[in-house]
Structure formats: structure tokens, C-alpha cells
Design a protein around this motif. Structure first.
Motif, short mmCIF file in Angstrom:
data_model
loop_
_atom_site.label_atom_id
_atom_site.label_comp_id
_atom_site.label_asym_id
_atom_site.label_seq_id
_atom_site.Cartn_x
_atom_site.Cartn_y
_atom_site.Cartn_z
N THR A 151 0.83 -1.21 0.00
CA THR A 151 0.00 0.00 0.00
C THR A 151 0.86 1.25 0.00
OG1 THR A 151 -1.72 -1.21 1.20
CG2 THR A 151 -1.86 1.19 1.21
N ALA A 152 1.88 1.27 0.85
CA ALA A 152 2.78 2.42 0.91
C ALA A 152 3.49 2.64 -0.41
CB ALA A 152 3.79 2.23 2.04
N VAL A 160 1.16 4.52 -2.69
CA VAL A 160 1.04 5.93 -2.28
C VAL A 160 2.30 6.70 -2.66
CG1 VAL A 160 0.78 7.48 -0.31
CG2 VAL A 160 -0.58 5.38 -0.44
N ARG A 161 3.46 6.09 -2.51
CA ARG A 161 4.71 6.76 -2.93
C ARG A 161 4.71 7.03 -4.42
NH1 ARG A 161 7.16 3.03 0.68
NH2 ARG A 161 7.73 1.68 -1.05
N ARG A 186 2.46 9.98 -5.11
CA ARG A 186 3.09 11.24 -4.70
C ARG A 186 4.18 11.64 -5.70
NH1 ARG A 186 5.84 9.66 -0.78
NH2 ARG A 186 4.21 9.52 0.80
N LEU A 208 -4.95 9.69 -6.31
CA LEU A 208 -5.12 8.29 -5.96
C LEU A 208 -6.34 8.16 -5.06
CD1 LEU A 208 -4.15 5.31 -5.79
CD2 LEU A 208 -2.72 6.01 -3.84
N PHE A 231 -1.86 14.82 -6.63
CA PHE A 231 -1.76 13.97 -5.44
C PHE A 231 -2.47 14.62 -4.26
CE2 PHE A 231 0.52 12.64 -1.55
CZ PHE A 231 0.19 11.30 -1.58
N ALA A 246 -4.33 10.41 0.87
CA ALA A 246 -4.04 9.03 0.47
C ALA A 246 -3.09 8.34 1.46
CB ALA A 246 -3.44 9.00 -0.93
N GLU A 247 -2.34 9.12 2.23
CA GLU A 247 -1.46 8.52 3.23
C GLU A 247 -2.25 7.68 4.23
OE1 GLU A 247 1.72 8.77 3.08
OE2 GLU A 247 2.15 10.53 1.84
N TYR A 296 -4.48 5.54 3.71
CA TYR A 296 -4.67 4.15 3.28
C TYR A 296 -3.62 3.25 3.92
CZ TYR A 296 -7.30 6.56 -0.43
OH TYR A 296 -8.17 7.37 -1.13
#
Length: 369
Positions: free
Chosen positions: A115-116, A119-120, A123, A129, A319, A323-324, A326
């Protein structure tokens, strides 16, 4: 492609979307976006001819792309993903790296690490997202969240959240850990964990105690067998706790039992489904032995998350730092499953080769109908 977000513009152009995965959920989200008028459905992709036929009937002007690679090669602004869970992270990253915004079915990744990574990628690409955490968008939960933040029940110290589905999923891939990432916790519990954290503005989950079952038998949390019943307690760094229970094919006496109750030191706020419905919800505020109904059905909420994402996209948003969150939800699920952040799906998890083979088998089965 899409080095800059070009809409809205002087010509009133709407974002152009591709839809990957066109089963019931994917097609429903496509039709909701179409009805909103916020975006154009430009391309469709699914390994099942039957799914493609049904989607083309709803969106006859869309191009049919034979593969995801072909879809990405079209002139699109975003992609909506509704494929088996094991594919979500890789497909989302692939689309983001091609400059496309992404709206994905839950879970975004099989664990917090995946997941991270998505998100990266969002970004880095500065692309919008979104994840289809649809219960956030019910009128009942919106009311509860607003009332809670207005201090209507004081400080929340506990919550009870339940999602029992008397039927269970009808697609075989849900029961293959390589494709689903987990059982009822990944399918239903993710909504409960997300609602708890979202409503309380995402406190950190510091600890989880969980019990998982399959066919009435206790599972090791790191088992490769997917669970059909789970009960967990989450503890947060704010001191608030949540009790989570979810299941497939439980003897519930109705189609579904769905609730979310938030207990404060001055009252409680409660969401509950009506007469076993998957779609109809009420919201109440409770004080002592009294209660007041705040929201009642009807409420056409199923496609709101996708429409909200399409609206952000149509306004040219890149972005979104929300979303962080998540990743916070994914970390909580990792704790329920007894795995460390950074682990793959179950224990050491499937190898890339085994996951690829499972995906290949899914595609073959879909083509056979």
C-alpha cells in the motif's frame, strides 16, 4: 503522456477514463461515473468476453483494450481498477508511472508495504489516488462523523463495528490467498477498520488482538487458509479501542448484519443496516436509554466514492495527501493478521512466480466464463 493535468480547460474537456475489471463492482462504478457526467468512459478492459459485452452495452462508444498494457497506451487521464486484490498494487503503480490518476477497489495492497509503495508512486507522479472505501460515503456515516467532530457525544473511548455477510463472495479468487490477500477481514473488515480510523481522524493503532476461524475451526493468524470469521480488538495511541467482528456465511438470520457504534463519555452515535439490507442504513444518537434517529433510507451511496474521485480529477487535482491514510488502515490489518509491516501476504507469503501463476489461472478461468 499526461505530463501536466490539462482539465478543466477552455474547451470544457472532461477527464478520459479507462476501466480495468468489469465485474459487477467495476461496471457499477463505471455507470455511476457516467451518470455523474464528470468524466468520459473511453476504454474498457477485462479478460471475460461476457463482462466486456455487458460493459459495451452500457458504454458503446468506449474502445475495448485487449490487455492492460494496451489500455495504458491509450490517451487517458485516469484508470479505475476492479481486479483481484493481488493485482491492485502492481497495476496501480504501473498506471501512476504512466502519468494516470488511479481509483482502485480495496484493498489497495495486500499489506502495508504494498500500500505504501502505491502511495509513494502517486506522490512521485503527482497524480490523484483514490480507493473505493465506499461506506465512508453513506449519508449515515457522514452524519455520524460530523456529529462526533462537533462534540455531540464527548470524547470517544470505544467503538463496536460489525459486518456479517450471510452469503460470502461468489468468485473463486476470493478463496485463493495468492489473489485475495485474506478472507473476510480483507474483504469486509477493511471497511470496519477504515470507518473507525476515518471517523476518529486516524489515530495510530498500537496493538491488535485477533482470533481468526475457517469453518468453525481456529486458524493460525499466519495461515494460508483464508478466514471466514474474525474478531479483533484494536488499541490506539489515543486510548480509544475498537472491537471488530466480520464474517462470511455466518448464520446471521438475515442477509447482512452491519453496524458501527461509537461510544463517547457523553453519549453514543450508531450506524445500523435496516432489515438485513446491504444498502439501507440509519444513524442514531443515543443518550442513556433514549435515542434519536438522525438519518434514514433511501440513500444511493454505492458509487459516491468513484464519483467524488472523478470530481476531484475533473477539477485538475493531483496527489491528495489524504491518500497517506490508506497505509494506516493497511497497517492495522497487518496487525490483525499477525504480520509485521514489510511482510508479504501470509507469513513469508507467495513468491512472485506463484502469484503470477495464480493470476494466469484467473485469466484463463475468466475467458472460459
Amino acid at each position: 503522456m499526461n505530463d501536466t493535468i490539462r482539465f478543466p480547460n477552455d474547451h470544457g474537456a472532461r477527464p478520459r477514463l479507462g476501466f480495468l475489471g468489469l465485474g459487477w463492482i467495476g461496471r457499477h462504478r463505471m455507470e455511476a461515473v457516467m451518470a455523474s457526467g464528470l468524466a468520459e468512459v473511453k476504454a474498457l478492459c477485462d479478460p471475460s468476453p461476457e463482462m466486456i459485452d455487458a460493459a459495451v452495452a452500457a458504454a458503446p462508444d468506449a474502445v475495448v483494450a485487449p490487455t492492460f498494457e494496451d489500455l495504458l497506451g491509450l490517451d487517458l487521464d485516469g484508470v479505475v481498477i476492479a481486479t483481484p486484490s493481488a493485482l491492485h498494487a502492481a497495476q496501480s503503480i504501473q498506471a501512476l508511472e504512466r502519468g494516470l490518476a488511479v481509483f482502485c477497489q480495496k484493498p489497495l495492497g495486500l499489506n502495508a508495504e504494498e500500500t505504501a509503495a502505491v502511495v509513494r508512486a502517486a506522490r512521485k507522479a503527482d497524480r490523484l489516488l483514490g480507493v473505493d472505501l465506499s461506506y465512508r460515503h453513506t449519508a449515515a456515516m457522514r452524519c455520524i462523523r460530523d456529529r462526533l467532530r462537533q462534540g455531540a457525544i464527548g470524547e470517544v473511548f470505544a467503538a463496536d463495528l460489525t459486518f456479517h455477510n450471510a452469503y460470502g463472495p461468489d468468485k473463486p479468487w476470493f478463496y485463493d490467498a495468492r489473489l485475495s490477500g485474506g478472507g473476510c477481514v480483507t474483504d469486509l473488515g477493511v471497511h470496519l477498520v477504515d470507518l473507525f480510523l476515518w471517523t476518529l481522524e486516524f489515530p495510530r493503532v498500537s496493538e491488535a488482538h485477533a482470533r481468526l476461524f475457517a469453518g468453525g475451526k481456529r486458524l493460525d493468524p499466519r495461515s494460508r487458509i483464508v478466514e471466514d470469521y474474525a474478531a479483533a480488538t484494536l488499541e490506539t495511541d489515543t486510548g480509544a479501542i475498537a472491537r471488530i467482528a466480520c464474517s462470511w456465511r455466518l448464520n446471521a438470520g438475515c442477509d447482512a448484519d452491519i453496524s458501527a457504534i461509537f461510544y463517547g463519555d457523553q453519549g453514543a452515535l450508531a450506524l445500523a443496516n435496516v432489515d438485513g439490507s446491504f444498502y439501507d442504513f440509519t444513524a442514531q444518537i443515543r443518550k442513556g436509554t433514549g435515542k434519536e434517529v438522525l438519518v434514514t433510507p433511501p440513500d444511493d451511496w454505492g458509487g459516491r466514492a468513484a464519483v467524488a474521485w472523478a470530481q476531484q480529477l475533473s477539477q485538475g487535482e493531483g496527489f491528495d495527501a489524504s491518500a497517506e491514510t490508506y497505509v494506516h488502515t493497511a497497517r492495522a490489518l497487518d496487525l490483525i493478521y499477525g504480520r509485521n509491516v514489510g511482510d508479504t501476504a501470509f507469513g513469508e507469503g507467495p513468491t512472485p512466480a506463484s502469484r503470477t501463476e495464480a493470476v494466469t489461472q484467473f485469466k484463463k478461468a475468466a475467458r472460459r466464463g
